[in-house]
Design a protein around this motif. Structure first.
Motif, PDB file in Angstrom:
ATOM      1  N   LEU A   1       0.712  -1.176  -0.008  1.00  0.00           N
ATOM      2  CA  LEU A   1      -0.049   0.033   0.016  1.00  0.00           C
ATOM      3  C   LEU A   1       0.884   1.188   0.019  1.00  0.00           C
ATOM      4  O   LEU A   1       1.977   1.254   0.839  1.00  0.00           O
ATOM      5  CB  LEU A   1      -0.780  -0.088   1.234  1.00  0.00           C
ATOM      6  CG  LEU A   1      -1.873  -1.105   1.399  1.00  0.00           C
ATOM      7  CD1 LEU A   1      -2.706  -1.017   2.562  1.00  0.00           C
ATOM      8  CD2 LEU A   1      -3.038  -0.762  -0.018  1.00  0.00           C
ATOM      9  N   THR A   2       0.343   2.249  -0.663  1.00  0.00           N
ATOM     10  CA  THR A   2       1.214   3.593  -0.990  1.00  0.00           C
ATOM     11  C   THR A   2       0.113   4.776  -0.226  1.00  0.00           C
ATOM     12  O   THR A   2      -0.854   4.261   0.110  1.00  0.00           O
ATOM     13  CB  THR A   2       1.496   3.843  -2.410  1.00  0.00           C
ATOM     14  OG1 THR A   2       0.124   4.026  -2.992  1.00  0.00           O
ATOM     15  CG2 THR A   2       2.486   2.802  -3.020  1.00  0.00           C
ATOM     16  N   ARG A   3       0.593   5.791  -0.287  1.00  0.00           N
ATOM     17  CA  ARG A   3      -0.057   6.895   0.415  1.00  0.00           C
ATOM     18  C   ARG A   3      -1.357   7.187  -0.664  1.00  0.00           C
ATOM     19  O   ARG A   3      -2.383   7.435  -0.039  1.00  0.00           O
ATOM     20  CB  ARG A   3       0.577   8.371   0.286  1.00  0.00           C
ATOM     21  CG  ARG A   3       1.615   8.515   1.474  1.00  0.00           C
ATOM     22  CD  ARG A   3       2.332   9.693   1.372  1.00  0.00           C
ATOM     23  NE  ARG A   3       2.656  10.108   2.660  1.00  0.00           N
ATOM     24  CZ  ARG A   3       2.971  11.389   3.400  1.00  0.00           C
ATOM     25  NH1 ARG A   3       2.510  12.393   2.826  1.00  0.00           N
ATOM     26  NH2 ARG A   3       3.889  11.279   4.286  1.00  0.00           N
ATOM     27  N   LYS A   4      -1.511   6.681  -1.766  1.00  0.00           N
ATOM     28  CA  LYS A   4      -2.220   6.982  -2.902  1.00  0.00           C
ATOM     29  C   LYS A   4      -3.248   5.861  -2.833  1.00  0.00           C
ATOM     30  O   LYS A   4      -4.521   5.925  -2.631  1.00  0.00           O
ATOM     31  CB  LYS A   4      -1.891   6.977  -4.295  1.00  0.00           C
ATOM     32  CG  LYS A   4      -2.784   7.141  -5.306  1.00  0.00           C
ATOM     33  CD  LYS A   4      -2.319   7.049  -6.679  1.00  0.00           C
ATOM     34  CE  LYS A   4      -3.377   7.512  -7.780  1.00  0.00           C
ATOM     35  NZ  LYS A   4      -2.996   7.609  -9.059  1.00  0.00           N
ATOM     36  N   THR A   5      -2.870   4.498  -2.491  1.00  0.00           N
ATOM     37  CA  THR A   5      -3.743   3.369  -2.524  1.00  0.00           C
ATOM     38  C   THR A   5      -4.434   3.158  -1.173  1.00  0.00           C
ATOM     39  O   THR A   5      -5.427   2.356  -1.091  1.00  0.00           O
ATOM     40  CB  THR A   5      -2.830   1.880  -2.984  1.00  0.00           C
ATOM     41  OG1 THR A   5      -1.829   1.902  -1.916  1.00  0.00           O
ATOM     42  CG2 THR A   5      -2.595   2.351  -4.176  1.00  0.00           C
ATOM     43  N   ILE A   6      -3.999   3.721  -0.139  1.00  0.00           N
ATOM     44  CA  ILE A   6      -4.672   3.581   1.296  1.00  0.00           C
ATOM     45  C   ILE A   6      -5.952   4.577   1.070  1.00  0.00           C
ATOM     46  O   ILE A   6      -6.848   4.151   1.930  1.00  0.00           O
ATOM     47  CB  ILE A   6      -3.862   4.059   2.567  1.00  0.00           C
ATOM     48  CG1 ILE A   6      -3.330   5.524   2.378  1.00  0.00           C
ATOM     49  CG2 ILE A   6      -2.714   2.945   2.318  1.00  0.00           C
ATOM     50  CD1 ILE A   6      -2.681   5.906   3.693  1.00  0.00           C
ATOM     51  N   LYS A   7      -6.236   5.537   0.386  1.00  0.00           N
ATOM     52  CA  LYS A   7      -7.246   6.487   0.253  1.00  0.00           C
ATOM     53  C   LYS A   7      -8.510   5.840   0.380  1.00  0.00           C
ATOM     54  O   LYS A   7      -9.523   6.011   1.118  1.00  0.00           O
ATOM     55  CB  LYS A   7      -7.132   7.444  -0.717  1.00  0.00           C
ATOM     56  CG  LYS A   7      -6.121   8.376  -0.446  1.00  0.00           C
ATOM     57  CD  LYS A   7      -6.106   9.532  -1.566  1.00  0.00           C
ATOM     58  CE  LYS A   7      -5.003  10.761  -1.387  1.00  0.00           C
ATOM     59  NZ  LYS A   7      -5.004  11.790  -2.166  1.00  0.00           N
ATOM     60  N   PRO A   8      -8.818   4.737  -0.529  1.00  0.00           N
ATOM     61  CA  PRO A   8     -10.029   4.241  -0.527  1.00  0.00           C
ATOM     62  C   PRO A   8     -10.560   3.587   0.650  1.00  0.00           C
ATOM     63  O   PRO A   8     -11.511   3.192   1.010  1.00  0.00           O
ATOM     64  CB  PRO A   8     -10.100   3.362  -1.553  1.00  0.00           C
ATOM     65  CG  PRO A   8      -8.833   3.929  -2.656  1.00  0.00           C
ATOM     66  CD  PRO A   8      -8.123   4.480  -1.682  1.00  0.00           C
TER      67      PRO A   8
ATOM     68  N   CYS B   1     -18.579   4.046  -3.992  1.00  0.00           N
ATOM     69  CA  CYS B   1     -18.647   3.515  -2.523  1.00  0.00           C
ATOM     70  C   CYS B   1     -19.285   2.157  -2.531  1.00  0.00           C
ATOM     71  O   CYS B   1     -20.493   2.064  -2.665  1.00  0.00           O
ATOM     72  CB  CYS B   1     -18.988   4.555  -1.520  1.00  0.00           C
ATOM     73  SG  CYS B   1     -19.099   4.013   0.186  1.00  0.00           S
ATOM     74  N   GLN B   2     -18.460   1.324  -2.317  1.00  0.00           N
ATOM     75  CA  GLN B   2     -18.985  -0.057  -2.303  1.00  0.00           C
ATOM     76  C   GLN B   2     -18.535  -0.870  -1.391  1.00  0.00           C
ATOM     77  O   GLN B   2     -17.090  -0.772  -0.768  1.00  0.00           O
ATOM     78  CB  GLN B   2     -19.031  -0.880  -3.687  1.00  0.00           C
ATOM     79  CG  GLN B   2     -19.565  -0.149  -4.942  1.00  0.00           C
ATOM     80  CD  GLN B   2     -19.109  -0.532  -6.190  1.00  0.00           C
ATOM     81  OE1 GLN B   2     -18.450  -1.717  -6.423  1.00  0.00           O
ATOM     82  NE2 GLN B   2     -20.066  -0.414  -7.249  1.00  0.00           N
TER      83      GLN B   2
ATOM     84  N   MET C   1     -14.849  -2.149   2.707  1.00  0.00           N
ATOM     85  CA  MET C   1     -15.444  -0.987   1.976  1.00  0.00           C
ATOM     86  C   MET C   1     -14.335  -0.171   1.256  1.00  0.00           C
ATOM     87  O   MET C   1     -13.379   0.102   1.790  1.00  0.00           O
ATOM     88  CB  MET C   1     -16.283  -0.115   2.709  1.00  0.00           C
ATOM     89  CG  MET C   1     -17.043   0.729   2.081  1.00  0.00           C
ATOM     90  SD  MET C   1     -18.403   1.733   3.190  1.00  0.00           S
ATOM     91  CE  MET C   1     -17.146   2.761   3.968  1.00  0.00           C
ATOM     92  N   SER C   2     -14.677   0.079   0.007  1.00  0.00           N
ATOM     93  CA  SER C   2     -13.875   1.089  -0.891  1.00  0.00           C
ATOM     94  C   SER C   2     -14.458   2.013  -1.471  1.00  0.00           C
ATOM     95  O   SER C   2     -15.490   2.043  -1.720  1.00  0.00           O
ATOM     96  CB  SER C   2     -13.395   0.312  -2.289  1.00  0.00           C
ATOM     97  OG  SER C   2     -12.531   0.972  -2.875  1.00  0.00           O
TER      98      SER C   2
END
Length: 346
Positions: free
Chosen positions: A172-179, A222-223, A234-235
Motif C-alpha cells: 500500500l502507498t499513500r495513494k492506494t490507502i485512500k479508498p 462507495c461499495q 469497503m472501498s
C-alpha cells in the motif's frame, strides 16, 4: 415523486449509544507501522475528517440488539402501548443475517403484536429516512395508526478488517490507502422513532414531506461487502463521492424547497447525514445553509450509517436544539448516489 403528508406525526425518538469509545488517536496508534512506513503525520485522521472518536458495541452485539434497545426507549418515551404498534421497519446497512429479516428479531425482543407488519429496508445511509417515508405513506392512507422505525449499525467488523488489511498489505502507498481510510470514519449506534397518524394521536410534531433524487451513474464510488478471507471491507473514492454527492444534494434541495414552498430563512434547524467536516462545509456552501443552524454529532460519533442523521436529530431534541414551534430539515445523502430530504414542523 411527490412527498407531501397531512396526517403524519413524529412522536418520540429513542437511541442507544455503544459503551466503547474508540478515538482517532487510538486508531492511528494501532496503525503505527503503516504510519511509520509511509511517513504519515500523527493526527492526520482527525484533522482530515473532524472525527475525534466513534462508538463501538461490545463483542457479540448484533444489529437487532441495538435496534431493540433504541426501540424500547422510543416506545417508553412515547407512552404508547406496544400492542398498538401496527408496523415495524428495520432500516440499517448492518443486519443480523441474510434471512430472516432483522426486523423479526427486533419484533420478538420487543414483544410486538402478531398483527404487526414487519420488514427490512436497505438503502445504504438513507435507510431510516426511506423508512420514515414508507411508514408515513401507510399512516397517510390510514392503513396503520402507529408504527415504529428502528436502526442498529455495527461497525466493529468493518473497522477491524480495515485495520488488519492496512497493516498486512505492505504494498500500500499513500495513494492506494485512500479508498480504505473512509472506513475508519464509521461508528456504531442505534436509533428508533415512533410515528402516528394525527387523528389517532396528535403530538403536534408533523412530517410535512420532502424530495428525493437519484444519481446512480456513480454507484461505484462507495461499495462494500464481506468475504471469507478479508472480512468486511469497503472501498470509497472520497473525493469523487464528495463532489457527486453534493451535486445530487443540490438538485434534491431545490426540489425539496419547491415541493414544500419553504423559504430558506424559515428553517430553524438542519440535521444532516455526517461524513466528514469537508463534506459538511461544502454542503453548507453549496446549499447556502447557515452552519449555526446545523446540529452535529460528527466529532464524537463519526459516520453512523443509516443511524447518523436521525440520531443527530434525536440528540438535538434531547439537548434542546429543536423546540416546539420550530421548523427542521433532515438532509440525507447516501452511496448509490441517493439524496432524500424531509421537512418537519416541530
Amino acid at each position: 415523486m411527490n412527498l407531501r403528508f397531512d396526517r403524519v406525526c413524529l412522536h418520540a425518538f429513542g437511541h442507544a449509544l455503544p459503551p466503547v469509545e474508540l478515538s482517532s488517536a487510538a486508531i492511528e496508534e494501532r496503525l503505527g507501522p503503516l504510519y511509520e512506513r509511509l511517513k504519515l503525520p500523527a493526527g492526520r485522521l482527525e484533522l482530515m475528517t473532524g472525527i475525534g472518536s466513534r462508538r463501538l458495541w461490545p463483542p457479540g452485539t448484533r444489529p437487532s440488539d441495538g435496534a431493540a434497545a433504541a426501540g424500547a426507549a422510543a416506545i417508553a418515551h412515547s407512552g404508547i402501548d406496544p400492542r398498538a404498534l401496527e408496523c415495524l421497519l428495520f432500516t440499517s446497512v448492518s443486519r443480523d443475517m441474510m434471512e430472516p429479516a432483522t426486523a423479526a428479531f427486533v419484533h420478538r425482543t420487543l414483544k410486538l403484536p402478531p398483527s404487526c407488519l414487519l420488514f427490512d429496508i436497505s438503502n445504504a445511509c438513507l435507510g431510516f429516512l426511506d423508512g420514515m417515508v414508507m411508514l408515513a405513506n401507510m399512516l397517510e392512507l390510514g392503513q396503520v395508526r402507529a408504527g415504529l422505525l428502528v436502526a442498529g449499525e455495527t461497525a466493529e467488523d468493518l473497522i477491524a478488517s480495515t485495520l488488519q488489511h492496512l497493516l498486512a498489505d505492505t504494498t500500500l502507498t499513500r495513494k492506494t490507502i485512500k479508498p480504505l481510510f473512509a472506513s475508519l470514519t464509521i461508528g456504531s449506534g442505534a436509533v428508533a422513532l415512533v410515528m402516528t397518524r394525527s387523528d389517532y394521536l396528535d403530538t403536534g410534531h408533523y412530517l410535512r414531506g420532502g424530495a428525493c433524487r437519484a444519481n446512480t451513474a456513480h454507484n461505484d464510488l462507495c461499495q462494500g461487502g464481506q468475504n471469507a478471507e478479508q472480512g468486511t471491507l469497503m472501498s470509497t473514492d472520497s473525493e469523487q463521492l464528495l463532489g457527486k454527492g453534493i451535486e445530487t444534494a443540490a438538485a434534491c434541495w431545490t426540489a425539496f424547497r419547491e415541493n414544500l414552498g419553504w423559504e430558506l430563512n424559515a428553517i430553524d434547524r438542519f440535521f444532516c447525514h455526517q461524513v466528514g467536516k469537508a463534506h459538511a462545509q461544502m454542503l453548507f456552501e453549496t446549499l447556502r445553509l447557515d452552519p449555526a443552524k446545523n446540529f452535529e454529532t460528527l466529532p464524537t460519533l463519526g459516520n453512523v450509517g443509516s443511524v447518523s442523521a436521525p440520531i443527530t436529530m434525536a440528540l438535538g431534541i434531547e439537548q434542546g436544539a429543536l423546540v416546539p414551534g420550530q421548523r427542521a430539515a433532515i438532509l440525507g445523502i447516501g452511496s448509490g448516489i441517493n439524496a432524500l430530504m424531509l421537512g418537519i414542523d416541530w
